[in-house]
Every structure is written in structure tokens, then in C-alpha cells.
Design an enzyme around this catalytic site. Structure first.
Site, PDB file in Angstrom:
ATOM      1  N   ASN A 137       0.857  -1.186   0.000  1.00  0.00           N
ATOM      2  CA  ASN A 137       0.000   0.000   0.000  1.00  0.00           C
ATOM      3  C   ASN A 137       0.900   1.246   0.000  1.00  0.00           C
ATOM      4  OD1 ASN A 137      -1.395   2.272   1.104  1.00  0.00           O
ATOM      5  ND2 ASN A 137      -3.063   0.906   1.676  1.00  0.00           N
ATOM      6  N   ASP A 176      -0.105   4.486  -0.029  1.00  0.00           N
ATOM      7  CA  ASP A 176      -0.800   5.710   0.398  1.00  0.00           C
ATOM      8  C   ASP A 176       0.138   6.700   1.091  1.00  0.00           C
ATOM      9  OD1 ASP A 176      -3.114   4.491  -0.431  1.00  0.00           O
ATOM     10  OD2 ASP A 176      -3.951   4.215   1.584  1.00  0.00           O
ATOM     11  N   HIS A 177       0.991   6.156   1.975  1.00  0.00           N
ATOM     12  CA  HIS A 177       1.733   7.076   2.831  1.00  0.00           C
ATOM     13  C   HIS A 177       2.981   7.650   2.182  1.00  0.00           C
ATOM     14  CE1 HIS A 177      -1.308   6.685   5.711  1.00  0.00           C
ATOM     15  NE2 HIS A 177      -1.218   5.372   5.670  1.00  0.00           N
ATOM     16  N   ARG A 195       4.264  18.731   1.526  1.00  0.00           N
ATOM     17  CA  ARG A 195       4.851  19.924   0.915  1.00  0.00           C
ATOM     18  C   ARG A 195       4.122  20.352  -0.366  1.00  0.00           C
ATOM     19  NH1 ARG A 195      10.275  21.692   2.197  1.00  0.00           N
ATOM     20  NH2 ARG A 195      10.251  21.689   4.461  1.00  0.00           N
ATOM     21  N   HIS A 236      -5.553   3.775  -1.731  1.00  0.00           N
ATOM     22  CA  HIS A 236      -6.887   4.151  -1.256  1.00  0.00           C
ATOM     23  C   HIS A 236      -7.162   5.591  -1.681  1.00  0.00           C
ATOM     24  CE1 HIS A 236      -9.677   4.499   2.569  1.00  0.00           C
ATOM     25  NE2 HIS A 236     -10.292   4.851   1.446  1.00  0.00           N
ATOM     26  N   ARG A 283      -9.196   8.291  -1.008  1.00  0.00           N
ATOM     27  CA  ARG A 283     -10.183   8.724   0.003  1.00  0.00           C
ATOM     28  C   ARG A 283     -10.996   9.876  -0.538  1.00  0.00           C
ATOM     29  NH1 ARG A 283      -8.994   6.777   5.505  1.00  0.00           N
ATOM     30  NH2 ARG A 283     -10.695   8.159   6.083  1.00  0.00           N
ATOM     31  N   ARG A 316      -6.749  12.877   1.000  1.00  0.00           N
ATOM     32  CA  ARG A 316      -5.688  13.301   1.916  1.00  0.00           C
ATOM     33  C   ARG A 316      -4.324  12.708   1.529  1.00  0.00           C
ATOM     34  NH1 ARG A 316      -7.324  10.129   7.423  1.00  0.00           N
ATOM     35  NH2 ARG A 316      -9.260  11.235   7.079  1.00  0.00           N
ATOM     36  N   GLU A 366      -8.670   0.800  -3.344  1.00  0.00           N
ATOM     37  CA  GLU A 366      -9.528   0.863  -2.144  1.00  0.00           C
ATOM     38  C   GLU A 366     -10.389   2.106  -2.212  1.00  0.00           C
ATOM     39  OE1 GLU A 366      -7.465   0.936   1.540  1.00  0.00           O
ATOM     40  OE2 GLU A 366      -6.330  -0.844   1.053  1.00  0.00           O
ATOM     41  N   THR A 372      -8.435   3.699   8.359  1.00  0.00           N
ATOM     42  CA  THR A 372      -9.674   2.928   8.271  1.00  0.00           C
ATOM     43  C   THR A 372      -9.827   2.129   9.561  1.00  0.00           C
ATOM     44  OG1 THR A 372      -9.192   2.769   5.924  1.00  0.00           O
ATOM     45  CG2 THR A 372     -11.010   1.423   6.745  1.00  0.00           C
ATOM     46  N   GLU A 426     -11.475  -9.062   2.800  1.00  0.00           N
ATOM     47  CA  GLU A 426     -10.203  -8.759   3.447  1.00  0.00           C
ATOM     48  C   GLU A 426     -10.496  -8.606   4.932  1.00  0.00           C
ATOM     49  OE1 GLU A 426      -7.447  -6.101   1.573  1.00  0.00           O
ATOM     50  OE2 GLU A 426      -6.680  -5.406   3.506  1.00  0.00           O
ATOM     51  N   HIS A 476      -4.086  -4.439   7.600  1.00  0.00           N
ATOM     52  CA  HIS A 476      -4.178  -3.286   8.500  1.00  0.00           C
ATOM     53  C   HIS A 476      -3.306  -3.496   9.729  1.00  0.00           C
ATOM     54  CE1 HIS A 476      -5.513   0.418  10.282  1.00  0.00           C
ATOM     55  NE2 HIS A 476      -6.044   0.696   9.115  1.00  0.00           N
ATOM     56  N   GLY A 507       0.934  -1.428   4.377  1.00  0.00           N
ATOM     57  CA  GLY A 507       1.420  -0.123   3.971  1.00  0.00           C
ATOM     58  C   GLY A 507       2.225   0.615   5.018  1.00  0.00           C
ATOM     59  N   TYR A 508       1.537   1.096   6.028  1.00  0.00           N
ATOM     60  CA  TYR A 508       2.109   2.076   6.942  1.00  0.00           C
ATOM     61  C   TYR A 508       3.454   1.641   7.541  1.00  0.00           C
ATOM     62  CZ  TYR A 508       2.165   5.689  10.512  1.00  0.00           C
ATOM     63  OH  TYR A 508       2.511   6.741  11.302  1.00  0.00           O
TER      64      TYR A 508
END
Ligand code: PXP
Length: 269
Positions: free
Chosen positions: A11, A13-14, A22, A47, A49, A53, A74, A105, A155, A198, A220-221
Site C-alpha cells: 500500500n 498511500d503514505h 509539501r 486508497h 479517500r 488526503r 480501495e 480505516t 479482506e 491493517h 502499507g504504513y
């Protein structure tokens, strides 16, 4: 019978979270996706959103155009998102709950409460050959409803288990683990393909890789955080190795519940 291989969806996303801090172009989530694939990821998850974001519309379009592996899109079950997904044509869509004020999430989708609203989304995605998964907690009612709604994949939300493991709450970790084990067994008997994700890190990914019925982890994170220290390619390789170790010792969900209780009554991962 050998267990199916376990796919790793990374993932990104981050990477976009960091870029957006920035407002420029770097770091680029598409570059991260390509690098993760080169290092061994089997697919990419992102994802989009409603508040944009992190991942933005053009990230999703570029991921679809540029990555050589499946894209797992997602999204919340809204008309706007459905329109974007149908135009993007990803390999898969994972329907997730979304609340604007949440940090991530936080819980699973309530497919029991929302089955009337979800049914047409699932049908429309099924119709065009986009594989649908429902991000749910491992509760029997939710799993049974997912099967009834003809979603081919669920999932399992592993967040509560991972948090309990990291926080050292042994009893809670054990209860959550047992819920995942039982949920995986039920989902398999209902004919569903099972993914999980997750909050997973190397340790929890290795543990859950031992559940042979689960065929994909989306992570991901933790990985993007680790990448700050050792680089993304090294992180993907280390995660892959942890999953492969777990998979080599894979058991069926029933056995997993018994082994957990016998070997580690405190439930510590
Ligand atoms: N799977 C789903 C459905 C998610 O919503 C998320 C978080 O975006 C993940 C997996 C990855 O979770 P994490 O970033 O905590 O590894």
C-alpha cells in the site's frame, strides 16, 4: 495439500501522505510502487479517500497505466468513487468504510447493516470483471453476508489484533487472533477468497502467513516507515521473507487455533 502462495500487496498511500505535506511531486507513489514490484511485491494497493488526503485521482490513473502488476483500488462505496473505479478499470476494488475524521480505516465495513446499499456496487463491479473485496472484521455475520452479496473476496481487518500485539495486551491479542482464525475457516467454507490487512508488521505478517487459507496481505504504513531507515526495496524483501517463513509453517485455521492455545496461551505474537 500444499497451501496456496501468499501474495504481498504494498500500500503506497503514505508515500503520497509525505508528498502532500509539501504539496509538490516528491516522493512519488508511482515510483515507490514500481520499486516495490521490482523488489518482490505481487501487487499495489492505494486508497482514494473522499478527502484526497493522500492518493489523488491522477496517482490512481498513473498507477493503473504504469505498474506491471495488479492494482487494488480501495474506496468507499459512493457513486463518485464507483464512477472513477469503472473508468480506471483496476484489477480489484476493495470496499472500505470511511469517515472523514478518522486517522485511518478504523473498523470493518458493516455489510450486514448496509447490504441493500452495497449490493448494487458489488453487482456493477462484478459485471465488468473487477474483483470485489469487502474489508470486514472477522465476524461470522459479516462474513456470511459478504458471501450472500456475492463478493468473491473478503479482506479481514487485522487492526485490532495488531494493536493488541504491539501494545502487549496478551488476552486481547489472543481473543482477536482466535476471531481471525475462526473467521478464516468460516470464510473458506463459504467459498470466499481471503485477504488480510491493517497494522501488519514483520512479526504479525509472519504469524498470519501461517494461516494457509489467507492468500493475500495488504501492508502499507509499517513498510513505508521502515523504508525511511533501510529503503523500500530492502523492506519489501524483509517482509517477503517473513511471509515466506510463516507460510512454510502454514496450518489450517482449525489447527492454528489449537496451536496458538497450546503453545502460547498468553497470545503474544
Ligand atoms: N487493507 C485495507 C483495506 C486498508 O484500508 C489499509 C489501510 O489503508 C491496509 C490494508 C493497509 O494498512 P496499513 O497501512 O496499516 O498496513
Amino acid at each position: 495439500m500444499p497451501h496456496p502462495p501468499l501474495r504481498l500487496g504494498v500500500n503506497v498511500d503514505h508515500v503520497a501522505t509525505l508528498r502532500n505535506a509539501r504539496g509538490g511531486r516528491n516522493p512519488d507513489p508511482v515510483r515507490a510502487a514500481l520499486l516495490a514490484i521490482e523488489a518482490g511485491a505481487d501487487g499495489i494497493t492505494a486508497h482514494l479517500r473522499e478527502d484526497r488526503r493522500h492518493i489523488r485521482d491522477d496517482d490512481m490513473a498513473r498507477l493503473k497505466a504504469e505498474i506491471p502488476k495488479p492494482l487494488n483500488f480501495e474506496m468507499a462505496a459512493t457513486e463518485d468513487m464507483l464512477r472513477i473505479a469503472l473508468a480506471t478499470k483496476p484489477h480489484a476494488v476493495c470496499l472500505v468504510p470511511e469517515r472523514r475524521e478518522e486517522l485511518t480505516t478504523e473498523g470493518g465495513l458493516d455489510v450486514v447493516g448496509q447490504h441493500n446499499a452495497l449490493a448494487p456496487f458489488i453487482a456493477r463491479l462484478n459485471d465488468v470483471g473487477i474483483r470485489v473485496s469487502l474489508f470486514i472484521s472477522a465476524e461470522p455475520r459479516q462474513i456470511e453476508m459478504a458471501a450472500k452479496l456475492r463478493a468473491p473476496v473478503i479482506e479481514i481487518h487485522t487492526g485490532a489484533w495488531c494493536d493488541a500485539v504491539v501494545d502487549g495486551h496478551a488476552a486481547k491479542a489472543d481473543a482477536e487472533w482466535q476471531r481471525i482464525v475462526a473467521g478464516a475457516a468460516l470464510a473458506r467454507s463459504a467459498g470466499l477468497e481471503i485477504h488480510a490487512g491493517h497494522g501488519l508488521d514483520y512479526e504479525t505478517a509472519e504469524r498470519i502467513a501461517g494461516l494457509g487459507e489467507i492468500v493475500e496481505l495488504n501492508i502499507g504504513y509499517y513498510m513505508i516507515g521502515e523504508a525511511l531507515f533501510v529503503g523500500l526495496a530492502e523492506t519489501v524483501r524483509t517482509m517477503r521473507a517473513a511471509m515466506d517463513r510463516g507460510r512454510r509453517n502454514a496450518v489450517s485455521p482449525n489447527q492454528a487455533g489449537q496451536n496458538q492455545a497450546a503453545q502460547n496461551p498468553a497470545g503474544k505474537a
